[in-house]
Design a protein around this motif. Structure first.
Motif, PDB file in Angstrom:
ATOM      1  N   ASP A  93       0.859  -1.181   0.000  1.00 44.89           N
ATOM      2  CA  ASP A  93       0.000   0.000   0.000  1.00 44.89           C
ATOM      3  C   ASP A  93       0.895   1.231   0.000  1.00 44.89           C
ATOM      4  O   ASP A  93       1.812   1.334   0.825  1.00 44.89           O
ATOM      5  N   TRP A  94       0.656   2.145  -0.919  1.00 41.67           N
ATOM      6  CA  TRP A  94       1.566   3.280  -1.082  1.00 41.67           C
ATOM      7  C   TRP A  94       1.588   4.181   0.153  1.00 41.67           C
ATOM      8  O   TRP A  94       2.639   4.726   0.508  1.00 41.67           O
ATOM      9  N   LYS A  95       0.461   4.331   0.847  1.00 38.92           N
ATOM     10  CA  LYS A  95       0.432   5.165   2.048  1.00 38.92           C
ATOM     11  C   LYS A  95       1.261   4.532   3.168  1.00 38.92           C
ATOM     12  O   LYS A  95       2.004   5.227   3.881  1.00 38.92           O
ATOM     13  N   HIS A  96       1.106   3.221   3.330  1.00 39.59           N
ATOM     14  CA  HIS A  96       1.888   2.507   4.343  1.00 39.59           C
ATOM     15  C   HIS A  96       3.380   2.589   4.028  1.00 39.59           C
ATOM     16  O   HIS A  96       4.224   2.732   4.927  1.00 39.59           O
ATOM     17  N   TRP A  97       3.694   2.493   2.742  1.00 40.67           N
ATOM     18  CA  TRP A  97       5.086   2.579   2.296  1.00 40.67           C
ATOM     19  C   TRP A  97       5.698   3.925   2.679  1.00 40.67           C
ATOM     20  O   TRP A  97       6.794   3.997   3.246  1.00 40.67           O
ATOM     21  N   MET A  98       4.972   4.997   2.374  1.00 36.90           N
ATOM     22  CA  MET A  98       5.464   6.331   2.720  1.00 36.90           C
ATOM     23  C   MET A  98       5.533   6.525   4.235  1.00 36.90           C
ATOM     24  O   MET A  98       6.474   7.139   4.759  1.00 36.90           O
ATOM     25  N   LYS A  99       4.541   6.014   4.927  1.00 30.91           N
ATOM     26  CA  LYS A  99       4.520   6.145   6.388  1.00 30.91           C
ATOM     27  C   LYS A  99       5.721   5.447   7.011  1.00 30.91           C
ATOM     28  O   LYS A  99       6.342   5.975   7.955  1.00 30.91           O
ATOM     29  N   THR A 100       6.061   4.268   6.497  1.00 31.83           N
ATOM     30  CA  THR A 100       7.220   3.534   6.999  1.00 31.83           C
ATOM     31  C   THR A 100       8.505   4.325   6.760  1.00 31.83           C
ATOM     32  O   THR A 100       9.375   4.427   7.645  1.00 31.83           O
ATOM     33  N   CYS A 101       8.622   4.892   5.569  1.00 32.49           N
ATOM     34  CA  CYS A 101       9.820   5.667   5.237  1.00 32.49           C
ATOM     35  C   CYS A 101       9.892   6.933   6.079  1.00 32.49           C
ATOM     36  O   CYS A 101      10.971   7.323   6.551  1.00 32.49           O
ATOM     37  N   ASP A 102       8.758   7.580   6.273  1.00 31.17           N
ATOM     38  CA  ASP A 102       8.708   8.775   7.127  1.00 31.17           C
ATOM     39  C   ASP A 102       9.138   8.452   8.555  1.00 31.17           C
ATOM     40  O   ASP A 102       9.865   9.226   9.195  1.00 31.17           O
ATOM     41  N   LYS A 103       8.687   7.318   9.032  1.00 33.70           N
ATOM     42  CA  LYS A 103       9.051   6.901  10.390  1.00 33.70           C
ATOM     43  C   LYS A 103      10.559   6.739  10.521  1.00 33.70           C
ATOM     44  O   LYS A 103      11.170   7.161  11.521  1.00 33.70           O
ATOM     45  N   ASN A 104      11.184   6.173   9.508  1.00 35.10           N
ATOM     46  CA  ASN A 104      12.635   6.016   9.521  1.00 35.10           C
ATOM     47  C   ASN A 104      13.344   7.364   9.425  1.00 35.10           C
ATOM     48  O   ASN A 104      14.405   7.561  10.037  1.00 35.10           O
ATOM     49  N   LEU A 105      12.763   8.293   8.681  1.00 28.82           N
ATOM     50  CA  LEU A 105      13.334   9.642   8.614  1.00 28.82           C
ATOM     51  C   LEU A 105      13.297  10.321   9.974  1.00 28.82           C
ATOM     52  O   LEU A 105      14.291  10.924  10.415  1.00 28.82           O
ATOM     53  N   TYR A 106      12.153  10.245  10.639  1.00 27.56           N
ATOM     54  CA  TYR A 106      12.040  10.855  11.970  1.00 27.56           C
ATOM     55  C   TYR A 106      13.014  10.216  12.953  1.00 27.56           C
ATOM     56  O   TYR A 106      13.569  10.894  13.829  1.00 27.56           O
ATOM     57  N   GLU A 107      13.239   8.917  12.801  1.00 27.61           N
ATOM     58  CA  GLU A 107      14.202   8.233  13.653  1.00 27.61           C
ATOM     59  C   GLU A 107      15.614   8.770  13.405  1.00 27.61           C
ATOM     60  O   GLU A 107      16.396   8.975  14.345  1.00 27.61           O
ATOM     61  N   ALA A 108      15.928   9.035  12.139  1.00 27.84           N
ATOM     62  CA  ALA A 108      17.236   9.602  11.802  1.00 27.84           C
ATOM     63  C   ALA A 108      17.401  10.996  12.410  1.00 27.84           C
ATOM     64  O   ALA A 108      18.466  11.348  12.929  1.00 27.84           O
ATOM     65  N   LYS A 109      16.348  11.785  12.369  1.00 33.84           N
ATOM     66  CA  LYS A 109      16.412  13.138  12.926  1.00 33.84           C
ATOM     67  C   LYS A 109      16.491  13.095  14.456  1.00 33.84           C
ATOM     68  O   LYS A 109      17.249  13.855  15.084  1.00 33.84           O
ATOM     69  N   ASN A 110      15.730  12.218  15.059  1.00 34.99           N
ATOM     70  CA  ASN A 110      15.725  12.116  16.519  1.00 34.99           C
ATOM     71  C   ASN A 110      17.012  11.492  17.070  1.00 34.99           C
ATOM     72  O   ASN A 110      17.318  11.640  18.261  1.00 34.99           O
ATOM     73  N   SER A 111      17.742  10.812  16.195  1.00 40.60           N
ATOM     74  CA  SER A 111      18.981  10.148  16.637  1.00 40.60           C
ATOM     75  C   SER A 111      20.217  11.028  16.450  1.00 40.60           C
ATOM     76  O   SER A 111      21.341  10.554  16.597  1.00 40.60           O
ATOM     77  N   GLY A 112      20.001  12.267  16.094  1.00 45.51           N
ATOM     78  CA  GLY A 112      21.134  13.182  15.972  1.00 45.51           C
ATOM     79  C   GLY A 112      21.331  13.790  14.598  1.00 45.51           C
ATOM     80  O   GLY A 112      22.267  14.559  14.386  1.00 45.51           O
ATOM     81  N   ARG A 113      20.469  13.449  13.627  1.00 39.22           N
ATOM     82  CA  ARG A 113      20.531  13.986  12.265  1.00 39.22           C
ATOM     83  C   ARG A 113      21.804  13.554  11.520  1.00 39.22           C
ATOM     84  O   ARG A 113      22.664  12.906  12.066  1.00 39.22           O
ATOM     85  N   ASN A 114      21.854  13.948  10.255  1.00 40.72           N
ATOM     86  CA  ASN A 114      22.990  13.638   9.378  1.00 40.72           C
ATOM     87  C   ASN A 114      23.278  12.128   9.395  1.00 40.72           C
ATOM     88  O   ASN A 114      24.434  11.701   9.559  1.00 40.72           O
ATOM     89  N   ARG A 115      22.227  11.341   9.185  1.00 43.17           N
ATOM     90  CA  ARG A 115      22.416   9.885   9.173  1.00 43.17           C
ATOM     91  C   ARG A 115      21.288   9.220   8.367  1.00 43.17           C
ATOM     92  O   ARG A 115      20.298   9.853   8.016  1.00 43.17           O
ATOM     93  N   VAL A 116      21.505   7.942   8.085  1.00 41.10           N
ATOM     94  CA  VAL A 116      20.544   7.145   7.340  1.00 41.10           C
ATOM     95  C   VAL A 116      19.958   6.080   8.241  1.00 41.10           C
ATOM     96  O   VAL A 116      20.693   5.399   8.967  1.00 41.10           O
ATOM     97  N   VAL A 117      18.634   5.936   8.213  1.00 38.91           N
ATOM     98  CA  VAL A 117      17.957   4.904   8.992  1.00 38.91           C
ATOM     99  C   VAL A 117      17.039   4.122   8.074  1.00 38.91           C
ATOM    100  O   VAL A 117      16.264   4.712   7.299  1.00 38.91           O
ATOM    101  N   ASP A 118      17.129   2.793   8.150  1.00 41.37           N
ATOM    102  CA  ASP A 118      16.237   1.936   7.369  1.00 41.37           C
ATOM    103  C   ASP A 118      15.281   1.215   8.314  1.00 41.37           C
ATOM    104  O   ASP A 118      15.247   1.493   9.504  1.00 41.37           O
ATOM    105  N   CYS A 119      14.542   0.261   7.772  1.00 41.67           N
ATOM    106  CA  CYS A 119      13.547  -0.435   8.577  1.00 41.67           C
ATOM    107  C   CYS A 119      14.175  -1.255   9.712  1.00 41.67           C
ATOM    108  O   CYS A 119      13.533  -1.543  10.717  1.00 41.67           O
ATOM    109  N   LYS A 120      15.453  -1.591   9.543  1.00 38.40           N
ATOM    110  CA  LYS A 120      16.144  -2.351  10.573  1.00 38.40           C
ATOM    111  C   LYS A 120      16.801  -1.449  11.604  1.00 38.40           C
ATOM    112  O   LYS A 120      17.436  -1.920  12.531  1.00 38.40           O
ATOM    113  N   GLY A 121      16.666  -0.171  11.405  1.00 38.77           N
ATOM    114  CA  GLY A 121      17.238   0.777  12.347  1.00 38.77           C
ATOM    115  C   GLY A 121      18.703   1.029  12.075  1.00 38.77           C
ATOM    116  O   GLY A 121      19.391   1.633  12.878  1.00 38.77           O
TER     117      GLY A 121
END
Length: 329
Positions: free
Chosen positions: A301-329
């Motif tokens: 589902d395209w919405k779920h796909w974007m939501k998952t990616c957004d969640k990983n982006l927020y994790e990257a920002k909350n973890s100190g920024r300037n980094r890449v986060v995937d579904c595995k963290g």
């Protein structure tokens, strides 16, 4: 041309061809009935075939299965010979159908096909007119025929060009030249469908410029725009033609990687992050990005796909920024 852009232009052509075919077929139908019942049966049969052929074209447009080659192969030779038959049978009145036939060619087929059809039509009917009628009548016909043909060709070319430009403006972010959100949903849905059909791997990358508000507040929006423009240039130069890049927010970008699984996409995202960090977009001030990555895998589902990616982006920002986060963290 991008597949989705081409598809939207095709939909525009289908709609215009549908209404033109329905209108022309309906207007020809009474003419066909009249000749079948009161006048010349041969003309009535030819007009009926023309009308039914136009309705078949409209049906094909309605079902989105219509191809211009169908019209080119069937209607071009048939209408050319039918108009020649009319002209030979009923005289100068038969030439009146030449003009509407030419217009049908230009609006129902591609420009190249319409030109070829026009040439075939002219090679058959213009010499016939010069053979059947007085010189002054043949001259009038030749001039008006040429004018209608030229006007139709020019008009269609202008319409097609303007539509292409307007559509490009509608789907393009004016500042960066990247795609805007207009085609985002269609692109993601198309990727999911293709993955389901052919097991092609797709991955989303969502990228956000770190502390972008500070850049605008402290250095001004002109510098902020410069950063966004250069990021767009970098992304277009870094990625392949098969990948799609969108600006989906003020400082947020989305990348749809074609035929690339999540494992390989993480490496690509890291190269993007490091490349941007080394760009020196603002003298004496580093510009960095936070990136979220999400492969298609089990997502359908395209919405779920974007939501998952957004969640990983927020994790990257909350973890100190300037980094890449995937579904595995």
């Amino acid at each position: 041309m991008d597949d989705l852009t081409f598809r939207h232009q095709s939909e525009f052509h289908l709609k215009s061809t549908f209404w033109l075919s329905v209108t022309a077929g309906t207007l020809i139908l009474p003419f066909a009935f009249y000749h079948l019942t009161h006048q010349h049966v041969g003309i009535g049969i030819g007009a009926m075939i023309t009308s039914l052929s136009l309705y078949l074209v409209a049906w094909g447009c309605y079902r989105k299965t219509y191809k211009t080659i169908y019209t080119f192969i069937w209607l071009t030779p048939f209408t050319t010979l039918f108009v020649a038959y009319l002209t030979n049978l009923i005289g100068i009145t038969g030439t009146y159908w030449c003009y509407s036939t030419l217009i049908l060619y230009y609006f129902m087929m591609s420009e190249r096909q319409a030109w070829i059809s026009n040439i075939i039509f002219a090679l058959i009917n213009v010499p016939l007119v010069w053979h059947l009628f007085e010189t002054h009548e043949a001259i009038r016909f030749s001039v008006t025929f040429s004018l209608v043909s030229a006007y139709s060709a020019i008009f269609l070319h202008i319409i097609a060009k303007q539509y292409s430009e307007l559509h490009k403006q509608a789907i393009t972010d004016q500042l960066t030249g990247l795609y805007n959100r207009t085609l985002l949903k269609d692109s993601l849905v198309q990727a999911i469908n293709q993955a389901n059909r052919s097991n092609t791997a797709f991955t989303l990358i969502i990228m956000d410029v770190d502390h972008f508000k500070k850049i605008n507040d402290e250095l001004g929006h002109e510098i902020g725009d410069h950063v966004l423009i250069q990021l767009g240039v970098f992304l277009k130069g870094f990625l392949r033609d098969s990948d799609k890049v969108f600006r989906i927010g003020g400082e947020e970008f989305l990348i749809l990687l074609y035929n690339t699984d999540e494992a390989n996409s993480i490496g690509i995202a890291e190269k993007i992050r490091k490349g941007i960090e080394n760009l020196s977009l603002i003298p004496g001030r580093p510009v960095t990005v936070s990136i979220g990555v999400a492969g298609l895998s089990s997502v359908r589902d395209w919405k779920h796909w974007m939501k998952t990616c957004d969640k990983n982006l927020y994790e990257a920002k909350n973890s100190g920024r300037n980094r890449v986060v995937d579904c595995k963290g």
